[in-house]
Design a protein around this motif. Structure first.
Motif, PDB file in Angstrom:
ATOM      1  N   CYS A 167      18.312  13.912   3.258  1.00 21.76           N
ATOM      2  CA  CYS A 167      19.446  14.361   2.438  1.00 21.76           C
ATOM      3  C   CYS A 167      20.426  15.224   3.225  1.00 21.76           C
ATOM      4  O   CYS A 167      21.638  15.206   2.948  1.00 21.76           O
ATOM      5  CB  CYS A 167      18.941  15.132   1.230  1.00 21.76           C
ATOM      6  SG  CYS A 167      18.086  14.123   0.001  1.00 21.76           S
ATOM      7  N   THR A 168      19.922  16.003   4.182  1.00 18.85           N
ATOM      8  CA  THR A 168      20.815  16.902   4.919  1.00 18.85           C
ATOM      9  C   THR A 168      21.589  16.191   6.025  1.00 18.85           C
ATOM     10  O   THR A 168      22.721  16.575   6.326  1.00 18.85           O
ATOM     11  CB  THR A 168      20.030  18.083   5.520  1.00 18.85           C
ATOM     12  OG1 THR A 168      18.892  17.593   6.221  1.00 18.85           O
ATOM     13  CG2 THR A 168      19.568  19.034   4.437  1.00 18.85           C
ATOM     14  N   LEU A 169      21.003  15.161   6.624  1.00 22.05           N
ATOM     15  CA  LEU A 169      21.691  14.477   7.729  1.00 22.05           C
ATOM     16  C   LEU A 169      23.033  13.867   7.301  1.00 22.05           C
ATOM     17  O   LEU A 169      24.032  14.032   8.009  1.00 22.05           O
ATOM     18  CB  LEU A 169      20.787  13.402   8.328  1.00 22.05           C
ATOM     19  CG  LEU A 169      19.663  13.913   9.252  1.00 22.05           C
ATOM     20  CD1 LEU A 169      18.786  12.757   9.705  1.00 22.05           C
ATOM     21  CD2 LEU A 169      20.242  14.654  10.458  1.00 22.05           C
ATOM     22  N   PRO A 170      23.118  13.164   6.149  1.00 22.77           N
ATOM     23  CA  PRO A 170      24.443  12.669   5.738  1.00 22.77           C
ATOM     24  C   PRO A 170      25.448  13.778   5.479  1.00 22.77           C
ATOM     25  O   PRO A 170      26.660  13.583   5.663  1.00 22.77           O
ATOM     26  CB  PRO A 170      24.144  11.894   4.448  1.00 22.77           C
ATOM     27  CG  PRO A 170      22.705  11.556   4.524  1.00 22.77           C
ATOM     28  CD  PRO A 170      22.054  12.697   5.246  1.00 22.77           C
ATOM     29  N   LEU A 171      24.971  14.952   5.057  1.00 24.80           N
ATOM     30  CA  LEU A 171      25.885  16.067   4.807  1.00 24.80           C
ATOM     31  C   LEU A 171      26.422  16.655   6.103  1.00 24.80           C
ATOM     32  O   LEU A 171      27.481  17.288   6.117  1.00 24.80           O
ATOM     33  CB  LEU A 171      25.161  17.155   4.004  1.00 24.80           C
ATOM     34  CG  LEU A 171      24.726  16.752   2.596  1.00 24.80           C
ATOM     35  CD1 LEU A 171      23.841  17.815   1.966  1.00 24.80           C
ATOM     36  CD2 LEU A 171      25.938  16.489   1.707  1.00 24.80           C
ATOM     37  N   VAL A 172      25.697  16.460   7.204  1.00 24.78           N
ATOM     38  CA  VAL A 172      26.187  16.915   8.508  1.00 24.78           C
ATOM     39  C   VAL A 172      27.347  16.054   8.971  1.00 24.78           C
ATOM     40  O   VAL A 172      28.379  16.557   9.435  1.00 24.78           O
ATOM     41  CB  VAL A 172      25.049  16.891   9.554  1.00 24.78           C
ATOM     42  CG1 VAL A 172      25.591  17.284  10.933  1.00 24.78           C
ATOM     43  CG2 VAL A 172      23.921  17.824   9.147  1.00 24.78           C
ATOM     44  N   LEU A 185      22.703  13.322  -3.399  1.00 28.30           N
ATOM     45  CA  LEU A 185      21.941  13.955  -2.317  1.00 28.30           C
ATOM     46  C   LEU A 185      21.444  15.333  -2.743  1.00 28.30           C
ATOM     47  O   LEU A 185      20.303  15.712  -2.452  1.00 28.30           O
ATOM     48  CB  LEU A 185      22.805  14.075  -1.062  1.00 28.30           C
ATOM     49  CG  LEU A 185      23.164  12.772  -0.343  1.00 28.30           C
ATOM     50  CD1 LEU A 185      24.175  13.041   0.771  1.00 28.30           C
ATOM     51  CD2 LEU A 185      21.909  12.116   0.233  1.00 28.30           C
ATOM     52  N   MET A 186      22.278  16.096  -3.439  1.00 27.93           N
ATOM     53  CA  MET A 186      21.887  17.433  -3.884  1.00 27.93           C
ATOM     54  C   MET A 186      20.721  17.370  -4.870  1.00 27.93           C
ATOM     55  O   MET A 186      19.806  18.200  -4.821  1.00 27.93           O
ATOM     56  CB  MET A 186      23.082  18.133  -4.544  1.00 27.93           C
ATOM     57  CG  MET A 186      24.126  18.597  -3.571  1.00 27.93           C
ATOM     58  SD  MET A 186      23.546  20.012  -2.627  1.00 27.93           S
ATOM     59  CE  MET A 186      24.549  19.853  -1.165  1.00 27.93           C
ATOM     60  N   LEU A 187      20.756  16.393  -5.765  1.00 28.89           N
ATOM     61  CA  LEU A 187      19.707  16.259  -6.758  1.00 28.89           C
ATOM     62  C   LEU A 187      18.347  16.011  -6.085  1.00 28.89           C
ATOM     63  O   LEU A 187      17.345  16.688  -6.389  1.00 28.89           O
ATOM     64  CB  LEU A 187      20.033  15.112  -7.704  1.00 28.89           C
ATOM     65  CG  LEU A 187      19.094  14.929  -8.895  1.00 28.89           C
ATOM     66  CD1 LEU A 187      19.291  16.043  -9.912  1.00 28.89           C
ATOM     67  CD2 LEU A 187      19.331  13.568  -9.553  1.00 28.89           C
ATOM     68  N   VAL A 188      18.324  15.062  -5.156  1.00 32.85           N
ATOM     69  CA  VAL A 188      17.068  14.729  -4.469  1.00 32.85           C
ATOM     70  C   VAL A 188      16.642  15.874  -3.555  1.00 32.85           C
ATOM     71  O   VAL A 188      15.459  16.234  -3.490  1.00 32.85           O
ATOM     72  CB  VAL A 188      17.230  13.419  -3.672  1.00 32.85           C
ATOM     73  CG1 VAL A 188      15.960  13.114  -2.882  1.00 32.85           C
ATOM     74  CG2 VAL A 188      17.557  12.267  -4.611  1.00 32.85           C
ATOM     75  N   TRP A 189      17.596  16.456  -2.846  1.00 35.92           N
ATOM     76  CA  TRP A 189      17.289  17.547  -1.910  1.00 35.92           C
ATOM     77  C   TRP A 189      16.681  18.744  -2.643  1.00 35.92           C
ATOM     78  O   TRP A 189      15.684  19.328  -2.198  1.00 35.92           O
ATOM     79  CB  TRP A 189      18.560  17.955  -1.171  1.00 35.92           C
ATOM     80  CG  TRP A 189      18.355  19.017  -0.120  1.00 35.92           C
ATOM     81  CD1 TRP A 189      17.193  19.362   0.490  1.00 35.92           C
ATOM     82  CD2 TRP A 189      19.362  19.866   0.434  1.00 35.92           C
ATOM     83  NE1 TRP A 189      17.404  20.377   1.405  1.00 35.92           N
ATOM     84  CE2 TRP A 189      18.728  20.698   1.382  1.00 35.92           C
ATOM     85  CE3 TRP A 189      20.741  19.993   0.238  1.00 35.92           C
ATOM     86  CZ2 TRP A 189      19.425  21.661   2.121  1.00 35.92           C
ATOM     87  CZ3 TRP A 189      21.439  20.933   0.970  1.00 35.92           C
ATOM     88  CH2 TRP A 189      20.785  21.765   1.910  1.00 35.92           C
ATOM     89  N   GLY A 190      17.272  19.108  -3.781  1.00 33.78           N
ATOM     90  CA  GLY A 190      16.742  20.242  -4.539  1.00 33.78           C
ATOM     91  C   GLY A 190      15.295  20.024  -4.941  1.00 33.78           C
ATOM     92  O   GLY A 190      14.452  20.910  -4.785  1.00 33.78           O
ATOM     93  N   GLY A 191      14.990  18.836  -5.460  1.00 33.64           N
ATOM     94  CA  GLY A 191      13.620  18.550  -5.867  1.00 33.64           C
ATOM     95  C   GLY A 191      12.651  18.508  -4.709  1.00 33.64           C
ATOM     96  O   GLY A 191      11.541  19.051  -4.785  1.00 33.64           O
ATOM     97  N   ALA A 192      13.049  17.868  -3.607  1.00 34.39           N
ATOM     98  CA  ALA A 192      12.157  17.737  -2.444  1.00 34.39           C
ATOM     99  C   ALA A 192      11.923  19.087  -1.776  1.00 34.39           C
ATOM    100  O   ALA A 192      10.789  19.413  -1.399  1.00 34.39           O
ATOM    101  CB  ALA A 192      12.750  16.750  -1.448  1.00 34.39           C
ATOM    102  N   ASN A 193      12.974  19.883  -1.628  1.00 31.89           N
ATOM    103  CA  ASN A 193      12.813  21.184  -0.980  1.00 31.89           C
ATOM    104  C   ASN A 193      11.907  22.096  -1.800  1.00 31.89           C
ATOM    105  O   ASN A 193      10.975  22.702  -1.266  1.00 31.89           O
ATOM    106  CB  ASN A 193      14.175  21.847  -0.784  1.00 31.89           C
ATOM    107  CG  ASN A 193      14.060  23.235  -0.173  1.00 31.89           C
ATOM    108  OD1 ASN A 193      13.813  23.400   1.016  1.00 31.89           O
ATOM    109  ND2 ASN A 193      14.224  24.268  -0.984  1.00 31.89           N
ATOM    110  N   TYR A 194      12.135  22.188  -3.099  1.00 32.26           N
ATOM    111  CA  TYR A 194      11.309  23.059  -3.940  1.00 32.26           C
ATOM    112  C   TYR A 194       9.892  22.515  -4.071  1.00 32.26           C
ATOM    113  O   TYR A 194       8.965  23.255  -4.402  1.00 32.26           O
ATOM    114  CB  TYR A 194      11.957  23.223  -5.314  1.00 32.26           C
ATOM    115  CG  TYR A 194      11.562  24.490  -6.035  1.00 32.26           C
ATOM    116  CD1 TYR A 194      11.913  25.734  -5.520  1.00 32.26           C
ATOM    117  CD2 TYR A 194      10.865  24.444  -7.239  1.00 32.26           C
ATOM    118  CE1 TYR A 194      11.557  26.897  -6.185  1.00 32.26           C
ATOM    119  CE2 TYR A 194      10.522  25.596  -7.910  1.00 32.26           C
ATOM    120  CZ  TYR A 194      10.866  26.832  -7.377  1.00 32.26           C
ATOM    121  OH  TYR A 194      10.509  27.985  -8.039  1.00 32.26           O
ATOM    122  N   GLY A 195       9.744  21.208  -3.806  1.00 35.08           N
ATOM    123  CA  GLY A 195       8.407  20.634  -3.803  1.00 35.08           C
ATOM    124  C   GLY A 195       7.497  21.275  -2.767  1.00 35.08           C
ATOM    125  O   GLY A 195       6.267  21.264  -2.921  1.00 35.08           O
TER     126      GLY A 195
END
Length: 279
Positions: A167-172, A185-195
């Motif tokens: 998720c972070t690589l496309p944002l770079v 990307l934010m939706l998936v990133w938030g869930g995966a990171n807090y996981g």
């Protein structure tokens, strides 16, 4: 309250259901993070009213604790402060993954709208993207908990790191991305990171017992709080020096390092039934 609740849940949870229980618990805490600021925004803009409202909400936490006082008292064995550092050194990867989750989440809470303004989104879009990140926290944790029980602790943790990296690589590199792709990307990133936080709770429940579990949970709370302080300070300095692109790049490096280190060195104590299933 965090330490008592998390220790009691871990002590009561059966190993084959621990991931799902922690997933529901962390989804509830994430929902509180989302609803708290919204409730404050709806209260009268007077200091006394805000403080009384916050006090009333905090006192409401006494209701469930009073309802389960006896079983919680049996489950939570008083621990010693001297076991806190030894818990971290005994299982550094679990605390390392928690540190990453807390640091990124604190940055999202405090700086995500500013970061998105730097990516040329308007103010309303920037605030919405920060909100979408935290909605991902809520809806993602039951799924992470299920994965912890079905796919295994190690696979789920590495999956969370890999998804966060993806998720972070496309944002770079995607400075021209529109609102909806970034929101996804934010939706998936938030869930995966807090996981990673959900996984850390399950991991210490697998590893520690009795007073050592209480000390390990206190250590988790300390590491979480430390990361929440360090994260925004470091991210703010990086924003000044490198802008949003550099900040997302640094997050990607953190996830890549965690993923590589986990692939080579991370061997959690999988429940026995899960070891047989994974084989």
């Amino acid at each position: 309250m965090f330490i008592v609740a998390e220790t009691a849940l871990n002590a009561a949870a059966a190993p084959e259901r621990r991931g799902r229980i922690m997933g529901v618990y962390t989804a509830a805490t994430a929902l509180g993070f989302v609803l708290g600021p919204a409730m404050i925004a709806l209260m009268p803009d007077r200091p006394a009213a805000l403080l009384l409202g916050c006090a009333a909400i905090a006192l409401m936490a006494l209701i469930p604790f009073a309802a389960v006082e006896r079983p919680v008292s049996r489950l939570v064995v008083p621990g010693s402060a001297r076991h806190i550092v030894s818990a971290i050194t005994a299982f550094p990867f679990a605390f390392g993954f928690l540190f990453i989750a807390s640091m990124i989440d604190a940055v999202a809470i405090s700086l995500m709208p500013v970061i998105m303004l730097d990516r040329d989104f308007d103010v309303s879009q920037a605030v919405l993207l920060a909100a979408v990140f935290h909605v991902g926290l809520v809806i993602g944790q039951p799924l992470i908990g299920l994965a912890l029980d079905r796919a295994g602790r190690r696979r789920t943790v590495l999956g969370c790191c890999g998804l966060s990296l993806a998720c972070t690589l496309p944002l770079v590199y995607g400075s021209g991305m529109g609102f909806w792709p970034v929101a996804g990307l934010m939706l998936v990133w938030g869930g995966a990171n807090y996981g990673l936080y959900t996984a850390a709770l399950a991991l210490i429940g697998d590893r520690f017992r009795a007073e050592k579990l209480t000390a390990a949970t206190a250590a988790l709370a300390s590491v979480y709080a430390l990361a929440a302080v360090i994260g925004p300070v470091v991210a703010g300095g990086m924003m000044n020096a490198l802008g949003a692109q550099g900040l997302f790049g640094a997050a990607a490096v953190v996830y890549l390092t965690a993923l590589c280190g986990g692939l080579w060195l991370f061997r959690p104590v999988e429940p026995e039934w899960q070891k047989q299933q994974i084989r």
